[in-house]
Design an enzyme around this catalytic site. Structure first.
Site, short mmCIF file in Angstrom:
data_model
loop_
_atom_site.label_atom_id
_atom_site.label_comp_id
_atom_site.label_asym_id
_atom_site.label_seq_id
_atom_site.Cartn_x
_atom_site.Cartn_y
_atom_site.Cartn_z
N ASP A 60 -0.14 5.05 0.93
CA ASP A 60 -0.64 5.99 1.75
C ASP A 60 -0.52 5.35 3.40
O ASP A 60 -1.03 4.57 3.49
CB ASP A 60 -1.97 6.93 1.63
CG ASP A 60 -2.07 7.38 0.28
OD1 ASP A 60 -1.16 7.89 0.02
OD2 ASP A 60 -2.88 7.23 -0.19
N GLY A 75 -5.10 2.97 -3.34
CA GLY A 75 -6.22 3.96 -3.58
C GLY A 75 -6.10 5.06 -4.06
O GLY A 75 -7.04 6.01 -4.04
N ASP A 115 0.64 -1.21 -0.17
CA ASP A 115 -0.07 0.02 0.06
C ASP A 115 0.98 1.23 -0.06
O ASP A 115 2.04 1.28 0.25
CB ASP A 115 -0.86 -0.14 1.35
CG ASP A 115 -1.56 1.16 1.48
OD1 ASP A 115 -2.19 1.67 0.44
OD2 ASP A 115 -1.69 1.91 2.63
#
Length: 223
Positions: A20, A110, A18
């Site tokens: 962030d 995302g 991931d």
């Protein structure tokens, strides 16, 4: 459970990070919101999304609707953000170590390509190994929405992406701080929860292996 996850980690053929609050110390969309003057309103939606209390698409649509970033604003914040200043301590060393072992590194986020691609370039991660969202602009450079066809724009998107990666490699590991990251195991062979920047209680409780420092990952590979 922890020892099994460590064993999978040491044997991984591909690792998905991931971005962030995992690869970097901040939430990219929150930084963009702060720059555009709507920081606190957007941060609240981010907390909801990462805690798993709302669907990801709902939170993404709401946050971008508040920010409405222009192309000019996106380019300006990119110039302000030097990758080495926002990378989580130890990440550069870890990615270099994985590369030296022949382990393939992916970024599954995302967040947005426009802000993540420079990080990938800095870490020598091929851009085709970056799965993220795309902000859309009109001919004047004003905000015009986001590409809702990207799998990472939706709840369940990360498992879909990791599933595609899993088709290529025998052992795949997912590392992240959020509920959407934990959802990607399976198809990932294990999930490592990261709490070095922010601790999500749901992730801490559900991760087979939960860490607070990237050094833990480096140490395991050096054993």
């Amino acid at each position: 459970m922890v020892e099994a996850a460590k064993e999978v980690w040491r044997r991984a053929n591909a690792v998905c990070f991931d971005v962030d609050s995992t690869l970097i110390i901040e939430e990219g969309i929150d930084a963009l919101a702060q720059y555009c003057g709507v920081g606190e309103k957007v941060a609240e939606w981010t907390r909801k999304a990462m805690g798993g209390s709302v669907t990801f698409q709902e939170a993404l649509r709401a946050r971008l609707g508040l920010i409405k970033p222009s192309r000019e604003q996106v380019e300006a914040i990119k110039k302000e953000k030097n990758p080495k200043d926002i990378l989580t301590p130890g990440i550069e060393q870890l990615v270099g170590l994985l590369h030296s072992r022949g382990t393939i590194v992916y970024l599954v986020s995302g967040g947005f390509h426009c802000m993540i691609d420079p990080l990938a370039d800095y870490l020598n991660i091929p851009r085709e190994n970056v799965f993220a969202n795309r902000i859309l602009f009109n001919d004047k450079g004003d905000y015009a929405g986001f590409d809702e066809e990207q799998p990472t724009s939706r709840t369940g998107g990360k498992p879909k992406v990791v599933g595609q990666i899993k088709e290529k490699y025998k052992i795949v590991v997912m590392i992240g701080d959020g509920a959407t990251d934990m959802e990607a195991c399976p198809p990932a062979d294990t999930f490592i929860g990261f709490g070095g920047n922010v601790v999500r209680e749901k992730v801490k409780a559900g991760a087979p292996w939960f860490i607070y420092s990237i050094t833990d990952l480096i140490t395991e590979l050096q054993l």
